[in-house]
Design a protein around this motif. Structure first.
Motif, PDB file in Angstrom:
ATOM      1  N   LEU A   1      80.128  54.861  55.832  1.00 36.94           N
ATOM      2  CA  LEU A   1      79.523  54.344  57.062  1.00 36.94           C
ATOM      3  C   LEU A   1      78.348  53.409  56.794  1.00 36.94           C
ATOM      4  N   GLY A   2      78.005  53.219  55.526  1.00 34.96           N
ATOM      5  CA  GLY A   2      76.914  52.324  55.179  1.00 34.96           C
ATOM      6  C   GLY A   2      75.543  52.877  55.504  1.00 34.96           C
ATOM      7  N   VAL A   3      75.403  54.200  55.472  1.00 37.53           N
ATOM      8  CA  VAL A   3      74.109  54.831  55.758  1.00 37.53           C
ATOM      9  C   VAL A   3      73.468  55.240  54.443  1.00 37.53           C
ATOM     10  N   PRO A   4      72.252  54.774  54.145  1.00 36.25           N
ATOM     11  CA  PRO A   4      71.571  55.198  52.914  1.00 36.25           C
ATOM     12  C   PRO A   4      71.412  56.710  52.888  1.00 36.25           C
ATOM     13  N   HIS A   5      71.463  57.284  51.702  1.00 35.15           N
ATOM     14  CA  HIS A   5      71.395  58.733  51.591  1.00 35.15           C
ATOM     15  C   HIS A   5      70.082  59.300  52.113  1.00 35.15           C
ATOM     16  N   ASP A   6      69.036  58.486  52.092  1.00 37.55           N
ATOM     17  CA  ASP A   6      67.752  58.982  52.600  1.00 37.55           C
ATOM     18  C   ASP A   6      67.643  58.882  54.118  1.00 37.55           C
ATOM     19  N   ARG A   7      68.770  58.560  54.780  1.00 39.02           N
ATOM     20  CA  ARG A   7      68.805  58.527  56.244  1.00 39.02           C
ATOM     21  C   ARG A   7      69.870  59.502  56.756  1.00 39.02           C
ATOM     22  N   THR A   8      70.091  60.571  56.010  1.00 44.76           N
ATOM     23  CA  THR A   8      71.106  61.557  56.391  1.00 44.76           C
ATOM     24  C   THR A   8      70.450  62.867  56.816  1.00 44.76           C
ATOM     25  N   VAL A   9      71.051  63.507  57.820  1.00 42.44           N
ATOM     26  CA  VAL A   9      70.583  64.788  58.349  1.00 42.44           C
ATOM     27  C   VAL A   9      71.777  65.725  58.403  1.00 42.44           C
ATOM     28  N   ALA A  10      71.586  66.973  57.987  1.00 48.90           N
ATOM     29  CA  ALA A  10      72.667  67.956  58.030  1.00 48.90           C
ATOM     30  C   ALA A  10      72.197  69.196  58.770  1.00 48.90           C
ATOM     31  N   PHE A  11      73.109  69.778  59.553  1.00 49.79           N
ATOM     32  CA  PHE A  11      72.854  71.000  60.324  1.00 49.79           C
ATOM     33  C   PHE A  11      73.848  72.065  59.873  1.00 49.79           C
ATOM     34  N   GLY A  12      73.346  73.267  59.525  1.00 46.99           N
ATOM     35  CA  GLY A  12      74.251  74.328  59.108  1.00 46.99           C
ATOM     36  C   GLY A  12      73.636  75.699  59.271  1.00 46.99           C
ATOM     37  N   ASP A  13      74.496  76.727  59.175  1.00 44.57           N
ATOM     38  CA  ASP A  13      74.018  78.094  59.404  1.00 44.57           C
ATOM     39  C   ASP A  13      74.461  79.084  58.342  1.00 44.57           C
ATOM     40  N   SER A  14      75.310  78.659  57.379  1.00 50.23           N
ATOM     41  CA  SER A  14      75.935  79.633  56.483  1.00 50.23           C
ATOM     42  C   SER A  14      75.905  79.147  55.043  1.00 50.23           C
TER      43      SER A  14
ATOM     44  N   HIS B   1      58.050  65.091  60.472  1.00 46.78           N
ATOM     45  CA  HIS B   1      58.674  64.364  59.375  1.00 46.78           C
ATOM     46  C   HIS B   1      60.173  64.180  59.567  1.00 46.78           C
ATOM     47  N   ALA B   2      60.722  64.562  60.711  1.00 41.33           N
ATOM     48  CA  ALA B   2      62.145  64.342  60.974  1.00 41.33           C
ATOM     49  C   ALA B   2      62.414  62.839  61.092  1.00 41.33           C
ATOM     50  N   PRO B   3      63.450  62.331  60.428  1.00 38.01           N
ATOM     51  CA  PRO B   3      63.722  60.889  60.469  1.00 38.01           C
ATOM     52  C   PRO B   3      64.167  60.427  61.852  1.00 38.01           C
ATOM     53  N   THR B   4      63.632  59.303  62.281  1.00 39.86           N
ATOM     54  CA  THR B   4      63.952  58.784  63.616  1.00 39.86           C
ATOM     55  C   THR B   4      64.288  57.297  63.598  1.00 39.86           C
ATOM     56  N   THR B   5      64.322  56.691  62.427  1.00 40.14           N
ATOM     57  CA  THR B   5      64.589  55.261  62.309  1.00 40.14           C
ATOM     58  C   THR B   5      66.039  55.036  61.904  1.00 40.14           C
ATOM     59  N   LEU B   6      66.687  54.117  62.588  1.00 37.47           N
ATOM     60  CA  LEU B   6      68.077  53.793  62.260  1.00 37.47           C
ATOM     61  C   LEU B   6      68.138  52.931  61.004  1.00 37.47           C
ATOM     62  N   PRO B   7      69.275  52.960  60.248  1.00 35.79           N
ATOM     63  CA  PRO B   7      70.474  53.761  60.501  1.00 35.79           C
ATOM     64  C   PRO B   7      70.225  55.242  60.219  1.00 35.79           C
ATOM     65  N   LEU B   8      70.965  56.080  60.911  1.00 34.54           N
ATOM     66  CA  LEU B   8      70.782  57.515  60.785  1.00 34.54           C
ATOM     67  C   LEU B   8      72.140  58.193  60.964  1.00 34.54           C
ATOM     68  N   LEU B   9      72.443  59.113  60.060  1.00 32.27           N
ATOM     69  CA  LEU B   9      73.679  59.884  60.135  1.00 32.27           C
ATOM     70  C   LEU B   9      73.332  61.356  60.309  1.00 32.27           C
ATOM     71  N   MET B  10      73.899  61.991  61.330  1.00 27.88           N
ATOM     72  CA  MET B  10      73.731  63.423  61.554  1.00 27.88           C
ATOM     73  C   MET B  10      75.081  64.108  61.370  1.00 27.88           C
ATOM     74  N   ALA B  11      75.122  65.084  60.470  1.00 26.08           N
ATOM     75  CA  ALA B  11      76.351  65.808  60.163  1.00 26.08           C
ATOM     76  C   ALA B  11      76.193  67.267  60.559  1.00 26.08           C
ATOM     77  N   PHE B  12      77.198  67.815  61.231  1.00 27.57           N
ATOM     78  CA  PHE B  12      77.125  69.158  61.799  1.00 27.57           C
ATOM     79  C   PHE B  12      78.251  70.042  61.292  1.00 27.57           C
ATOM     80  N   ASP B  13      77.889  71.238  60.811  1.00 31.55           N
ATOM     81  CA  ASP B  13      78.839  72.330  60.693  1.00 31.55           C
ATOM     82  C   ASP B  13      79.279  72.718  62.110  1.00 31.55           C
ATOM     83  N   LEU B  14      80.419  73.390  62.219  1.00 34.42           N
ATOM     84  CA  LEU B  14      80.883  73.813  63.538  1.00 34.42           C
ATOM     85  C   LEU B  14      80.428  75.228  63.899  1.00 34.42           C
ATOM     86  N   ASP B  15      81.102  76.248  63.360  1.00 37.31           N
ATOM     87  CA  ASP B  15      80.884  77.630  63.805  1.00 37.31           C
ATOM     88  C   ASP B  15      79.471  78.120  63.502  1.00 37.31           C
ATOM     89  N   GLY B  16      78.778  78.544  64.561  1.00 36.60           N
ATOM     90  CA  GLY B  16      77.419  79.026  64.418  1.00 36.60           C
ATOM     91  C   GLY B  16      76.390  77.926  64.406  1.00 36.60           C
TER      92      GLY B  16
END
Length: 268
Positions: free
Chosen positions: A204-217, A6-21
């Motif tokens: 960036l013109g990316v719909p909210h349902d095409r957003t991905v976030a990565f985090g650890d804390s 179920h991971a999104p793979t269709t563009l537009p797609l925004l991936m947002a990353f935390d840094l540490d960890g």
């Protein structure tokens, strides 16, 4: 590494990353080679990339490797899209006065502004390694306007966090619990990673349902809640309910991102 179906793979797609960890090891300065390669593939495929970090500035080597479309620092309180400043939240005079009345004898306190950090080091207390690597200024010289973030190092920061939550619930508090039980960050009202992700997606013109976030804390909770798809890096229990997928360790991130790039390429 297997990517959830179920991971999104269709563009537009925004991936947002935390840094540490997450994108880099704790206190790291650069991305691993496989992570950098995967980010390059994702960008070439049309994925837009963002850094959303608690740091006041991302390392230059990370920016060079990622070439992000947007960067949010200070737990989301300062947001750049491209080279343009889109948001910057600072404490009011009244809120800063309350935050500085911390009642933590011997605490190390750091105030962050747009262009400097100011450190209160009690006598005989050594600065953290990252402070030593920066040209910090005396706490007494800190301005009372333009402060973006306050940080506290002390065994009893949980007590301060509890007092501030009771008296000033509009302030944003992170830390003072695992994995940072002796470190507390306070940012102004609305300055959190979830708000930053929303602003960046809109810019960036990316719909909210095409957003991905990565985090650890814990400071990534707001971002994972806002994202359409959240990825937890590591096994912090408080983050698990907010994630749709998990990368077991930070060292596994590159393989996970390559698998995502493979899936996107296969769907084009």
């Amino acid at each position: 590494m297997k990517l959830p179906e179920h991971a999104p793979t269709t563009l537009p797609l925004l991936m947002a990353f935390d840094l540490d960890g997450t994108l880099i090891p704790d206190a790291g300065r650069e991305v691993a080679a496989d992570v950098g390669d995967a980010l390059g593939r994702l960008r070439t495929l049309g994925v837009q990339l963002a850094i959303i970090t608690g740091r006041d500035t991302p390392p230059g080597a990370v920016r060079d490797a990622m070439r992000p479309h947007a960067v949010a620092t200070n737990n989301g309180g300062r947001v750049l899209v491209g080279e343009d400043l889109h948001a910057q939240a600072t404490f009011t005079d009244a809120d800063l006065e309350v935050v500085l009345a911390h009642e933590l004898p011997g605490a190390r306190v750091v105030l962050f502004t747009e262009d400097a950090l100011y450190v209160d080091l009690p006598p005989g207390v050594e600065p953290e390694a990252w402070m030593r690597a920066r040209s910090f200024r005396p706490f007494a010289d800190a301005p009372r306007d333009g402060v973006l973030k306050a940080g506290y190092y002390h065994p009893d920061v949980a007590d301060l966090a509890g007092r501030l939550r009771d008296s000033h619930p509009h302030l944003v508090l992170t830390g003072a619990q695992a994995p940072y039980p002796h470190f507390l960050t306070v940012t102004p009202e609305g300055a959190h990673k979830g708000a930053a992700l929303t602003l960046i997606a809109d810019a960036l013109g990316v719909p909210h349902d095409r957003t991905v976030a990565f985090g650890d804390s814990d400071n990534d909770v707001a971002m994972l809640e806002v994202a359409a798809f959240g990825v937890q890096v590591g096994h912090l229990p408080l983050l698990t309910p907010h994630a749709d997928a998990r990368v077991d360790t930070q060292a596994d991130l590159g393989a996970f991102l390559h698998a995502w790039a493979d899936r996107i390429a296969a769907h084009r």
